[in-house]
Design a protein around this motif. Sequence first.
Motif, PDB file in Angstrom:
ATOM      1  N   TRP A 288     -75.060  -4.792  72.239  1.00  0.00           N
ATOM      2  CA  TRP A 288     -74.055  -3.833  72.682  1.00  0.00           C
ATOM      3  C   TRP A 288     -74.423  -3.089  73.955  1.00  0.00           C
ATOM      4  N   HIS A 289     -75.544  -3.408  74.538  1.00  0.00           N
ATOM      5  CA  HIS A 289     -75.977  -2.693  75.745  1.00  0.00           C
ATOM      6  C   HIS A 289     -74.920  -2.831  76.851  1.00  0.00           C
ATOM      7  N   GLY A 290     -74.479  -1.712  77.386  1.00  0.00           N
ATOM      8  CA  GLY A 290     -73.511  -1.708  78.470  1.00  0.00           C
ATOM      9  C   GLY A 290     -72.065  -1.782  78.034  1.00  0.00           C
ATOM     10  N   LYS A 291     -71.795  -1.884  76.710  1.00  0.00           N
ATOM     11  CA  LYS A 291     -70.416  -1.970  76.226  1.00  0.00           C
ATOM     12  C   LYS A 291     -69.846  -0.565  76.015  1.00  0.00           C
ATOM     13  N   THR A 292     -68.612  -0.377  76.395  1.00  0.00           N
ATOM     14  CA  THR A 292     -67.921   0.883  76.147  1.00  0.00           C
ATOM     15  C   THR A 292     -66.913   0.757  75.011  1.00  0.00           C
ATOM     16  N   HIS A 293     -66.602  -0.492  74.601  1.00  0.00           N
ATOM     17  CA  HIS A 293     -65.672  -0.724  73.495  1.00  0.00           C
ATOM     18  C   HIS A 293     -66.171  -1.911  72.685  1.00  0.00           C
ATOM     19  N   ILE A 294     -66.119  -1.781  71.360  1.00  0.00           N
ATOM     20  CA  ILE A 294     -66.581  -2.841  70.468  1.00  0.00           C
ATOM     21  C   ILE A 294     -65.377  -3.699  70.076  1.00  0.00           C
ATOM     22  N   THR A 295     -65.373  -4.958  70.491  1.00  0.00           N
ATOM     23  CA  THR A 295     -64.250  -5.849  70.198  1.00  0.00           C
ATOM     24  C   THR A 295     -64.342  -6.394  68.778  1.00  0.00           C
ATOM     25  N   ASP A 296     -63.241  -7.019  68.323  1.00  0.00           N
ATOM     26  CA  ASP A 296     -63.242  -7.638  66.996  1.00  0.00           C
ATOM     27  C   ASP A 296     -64.304  -8.723  66.895  1.00  0.00           C
ATOM     28  N   LYS A 297     -64.473  -9.502  67.937  1.00  0.00           N
ATOM     29  CA  LYS A 297     -65.495 -10.559  67.921  1.00  0.00           C
ATOM     30  C   LYS A 297     -66.897  -9.971  67.830  1.00  0.00           C
ATOM     31  N   ASP A 298     -67.157  -8.901  68.585  1.00  0.00           N
ATOM     32  CA  ASP A 298     -68.458  -8.229  68.498  1.00  0.00           C
ATOM     33  C   ASP A 298     -68.731  -7.786  67.068  1.00  0.00           C
ATOM     34  N   ARG A 299     -67.720  -7.159  66.458  1.00  0.00           N
ATOM     35  CA  ARG A 299     -67.880  -6.635  65.101  1.00  0.00           C
ATOM     36  C   ARG A 299     -68.133  -7.762  64.102  1.00  0.00           C
ATOM     37  N   GLN A 300     -67.350  -8.822  64.170  1.00  0.00           N
ATOM     38  CA  GLN A 300     -67.480  -9.910  63.210  1.00  0.00           C
ATOM     39  C   GLN A 300     -68.819 -10.627  63.340  1.00  0.00           C
ATOM     40  N   THR A 301     -69.265 -10.842  64.553  1.00  0.00           N
ATOM     41  CA  THR A 301     -70.565 -11.493  64.761  1.00  0.00           C
ATOM     42  C   THR A 301     -71.693 -10.682  64.153  1.00  0.00           C
ATOM     43  N   VAL A 302     -71.665  -9.375  64.397  1.00  0.00           N
ATOM     44  CA  VAL A 302     -72.714  -8.495  63.878  1.00  0.00           C
ATOM     45  C   VAL A 302     -72.708  -8.480  62.356  1.00  0.00           C
ATOM     46  N   PHE A 303     -71.547  -8.327  61.742  1.00  0.00           N
ATOM     47  CA  PHE A 303     -71.517  -8.123  60.294  1.00  0.00           C
ATOM     48  C   PHE A 303     -71.669  -9.418  59.499  1.00  0.00           C
ATOM     49  N   ILE A 304     -71.321 -10.556  60.056  1.00  0.00           N
ATOM     50  CA  ILE A 304     -71.656 -11.830  59.396  1.00  0.00           C
ATOM     51  C   ILE A 304     -73.168 -11.998  59.359  1.00  0.00           C
ATOM     52  N   THR A 305     -73.814 -11.702  60.471  1.00  0.00           N
ATOM     53  CA  THR A 305     -75.273 -11.796  60.538  1.00  0.00           C
ATOM     54  C   THR A 305     -75.933 -10.846  59.554  1.00  0.00           C
ATOM     55  N   LEU A 306     -75.459  -9.601  59.503  1.00  0.00           N
ATOM     56  CA  LEU A 306     -76.049  -8.609  58.610  1.00  0.00           C
ATOM     57  C   LEU A 306     -75.844  -8.969  57.144  1.00  0.00           C
ATOM     58  N   THR A 307     -74.708  -9.571  56.810  1.00  0.00           N
ATOM     59  CA  THR A 307     -74.456  -9.973  55.421  1.00  0.00           C
ATOM     60  C   THR A 307     -75.453 -11.034  54.963  1.00  0.00           C
ATOM     61  N   VAL A 308     -75.700 -12.018  55.803  1.00  0.00           N
ATOM     62  CA  VAL A 308     -76.665 -13.082  55.462  1.00  0.00           C
ATOM     63  C   VAL A 308     -78.063 -12.499  55.301  1.00  0.00           C
ATOM     64  N   ILE A 309     -78.448 -11.616  56.201  1.00  0.00           N
ATOM     65  CA  ILE A 309     -79.776 -10.995  56.124  1.00  0.00           C
ATOM     66  C   ILE A 309     -79.925 -10.220  54.818  1.00  0.00           C
ATOM     67  N   SER A 310     -78.888  -9.483  54.442  1.00  0.00           N
ATOM     68  CA  SER A 310     -78.939  -8.702  53.206  1.00  0.00           C
ATOM     69  C   SER A 310     -79.125  -9.589  51.975  1.00  0.00           C
ATOM     70  N   LEU A 311     -78.451 -10.726  51.950  1.00  0.00           N
ATOM     71  CA  LEU A 311     -78.592 -11.646  50.818  1.00  0.00           C
ATOM     72  C   LEU A 311     -80.011 -12.189  50.698  1.00  0.00           C
ATOM     73  N   VAL A 312     -80.636 -12.473  51.823  1.00  0.00           N
ATOM     74  CA  VAL A 312     -82.022 -12.948  51.806  1.00  0.00           C
ATOM     75  C   VAL A 312     -82.929 -11.906  51.163  1.00  0.00           C
ATOM     76  N   GLY A 313     -82.723 -10.634  51.518  1.00  0.00           N
ATOM     77  CA  GLY A 313     -83.527  -9.571  50.940  1.00  0.00           C
ATOM     78  C   GLY A 313     -83.387  -9.477  49.434  1.00  0.00           C
ATOM     79  N   SER A 314     -82.189  -9.678  48.923  1.00  0.00           N
ATOM     80  CA  SER A 314     -81.961  -9.605  47.474  1.00  0.00           C
ATOM     81  C   SER A 314     -82.749 -10.673  46.733  1.00  0.00           C
ATOM     82  N   PHE A 315     -82.799 -11.884  47.285  1.00  0.00           N
ATOM     83  CA  PHE A 315     -83.511 -12.977  46.612  1.00  0.00           C
ATOM     84  C   PHE A 315     -85.026 -12.821  46.686  1.00  0.00           C
ATOM     85  N   LEU A 316     -85.525 -12.056  47.637  1.00  0.00           N
ATOM     86  CA  LEU A 316     -86.971 -11.831  47.722  1.00  0.00           C
ATOM     87  C   LEU A 316     -87.518 -11.110  46.488  1.00  0.00           C
ATOM     88  N   PHE A 317     -86.686 -10.339  45.805  1.00  0.00           N
ATOM     89  CA  PHE A 317     -87.161  -9.582  44.648  1.00  0.00           C
ATOM     90  C   PHE A 317     -87.619 -10.490  43.511  1.00  0.00           C
TER      91      PHE A 317
END
Length: 452
Positions: free
Chosen positions: A158-187
Motif C-alpha cells: 500500500w505504499h504511496g496509495k491514497t485509496h484502497i481499491t477492491d482488488k487491493d482489498r481482495q488480494t490482501v484478505f485472500i492471502t491473510l485467510t490462507v495464512i490464518s488457516l495454516v496457523g490453526s493447523f500448527l496447533f
Amino acid sequence: MTPEGKALLNIVILGLGFMVMFTAFGTCGNIEQTVIKSFNSTQFHGSGYTSMAIIYAVFSASNLIAPSVIAVIGPQLSLFFGGLVYSAYIAVFIHPYTWSFYTLSVLLGIAAAVLWTAQGNLLTINSKDSTIGRNSGIFWALMQFSLFFGNLYIYLAWHGKTHITDKDRQTVFITLTVISLVGSFLFFLIQKPDPEPAPSDASESLLPTDISDSSSVVASQGLGSQALDAFKKSIQLAMTKEMLLLSIPFAYSGVELTFYSGVYGTCLGAMSKFGGDAKGLIGLSGILIGVGEIIGGGVFGILDKCNRFGRNPVVFLGMITHFVAFYLIFLNVASDAPVAPEEGTQMQAYMQPSVLVALICSFLLGLGDSCFNTQLISIVGFLFREDSAPAFAVFKFVQSITAAVAFFYSNYLLLQWQLLIMVLMGFWGTVTFFVVEWTAMSTRKNSDYASI
C-alpha cells in the motif's frame, strides 16, 4: 526428549501457531477501519470500530463459559476450532456484507474467549514455577513477530496509495485467510506434556493436562458437571482479593490494546499532513509496534534480566514508556484523527507532524504493551497454577470488556480524551499490580519465586 525439552518445544509451537494466525488477524484489525472507509458499496454499512466493540463484548461474556468448553474438548481442539473462526472473520472482507460482517464478529468473540483461555491453560501445564516467566516471554515474543510480517506486507503493498481499491482489498484478505488457516493447523503439533514425577493434587484439577482429549476426567465426572465446576471456579476466582486488584491492570491492557491495534493506525492513515505515505504508515507503524513487542518479550521474558527484583520494575517501565508515547502522540497527531472521514483530516496538533515521531511512538506502544502483558501472564500463571484455565478466563474477561468499551467510544471521542483515559488507568493499574506483587513476594518467600 526430556520432559522439560518437550514442554519447551510445546511452548515454541504454541507461540509459532499464534504468530502465524495473528499475522493474519492482527493485520486485519489494524487495517479494517481504513479498508471499510475505502469500500464503495451501498449494501455495506459496517464500522471496524463497532465490529471490534462487538467482538470484545462477546469475548468478555464468553470467558465465563470458556473453561467449560476446554474441560470438555481439551485445549488443543479448542485452539484449532477457535482458529477456524478467526479465518472465517478475515475471509468476510474478501466481499463484505453487513450481516456477515457482524455475525462473524459475534462468533469471533466466542472463539477468542476459548482460544485465549486454552492458550493460558497450555502455557501453565507446560511450565513450572521456575519457568513460567521464561515461557511467558518466549510465547509473547514469538507471537508478536506477527505484527512484523503482516504489516510489512501491508506497507509494501500500500505504499504511496491514497485509496484502497477492491482488488487491493481482495488480494490482501485472500492471502491473510490462507495464512490464518495454516496457523490453526500448527496447533496439532503440540504434544501431551509428561506428567509430574510426584503428583499430589492433580486429581483435583478442574482441567485435564492431556491436551489431546479429556476422556479420563469425563469418565469419572459427567460433561455437564465438569463444565459447571469450571464455571463456578471462574466466578470464585474473580472474587478473590488478588483478582480484584489485578482487574485494574487487566482493564488497562484492554484499553491500550484497543489503541495500538486499531485506533493508532487509523489515526496515522487519516493524517493528510503525512501526504501520500499516510496509508502506508499503517503497515510501517504495525511493524514498529511488533519490534517493540518482540524486544520486550525477549528482554523481560527470555533473558529475564529483572528476576532478582520481581515483576514490578518491568511493569513500571511499561507505564513510563506508554506515558512518553501518549504525550508525543498528543503533540504529533491531530485530535480528530480517530474519527476523520476517508479523505483524512487537515488539522494539525501542537507540532509539525513528524513521521519519525509517529513511528517512535509505535515502537514505544509495543514495548510498553509487552512489559504489561508478559508480567500479567506470568503472575496469573504463578498465583493460580492449579486453576489456570479459569484464572486466564477471568483475565481475558476483564481485558476484553474494557477493550469493547474502548472500541465503542473510539467512534466518538477525540484523541486527547482517549489518551487521558489511558493515562489514568495505566497509573492505577501499575499501583495495584505492585500491591499484588509485593503480597506474593512476602507470602511465598520459601517458594521458587525468586527464580521466575
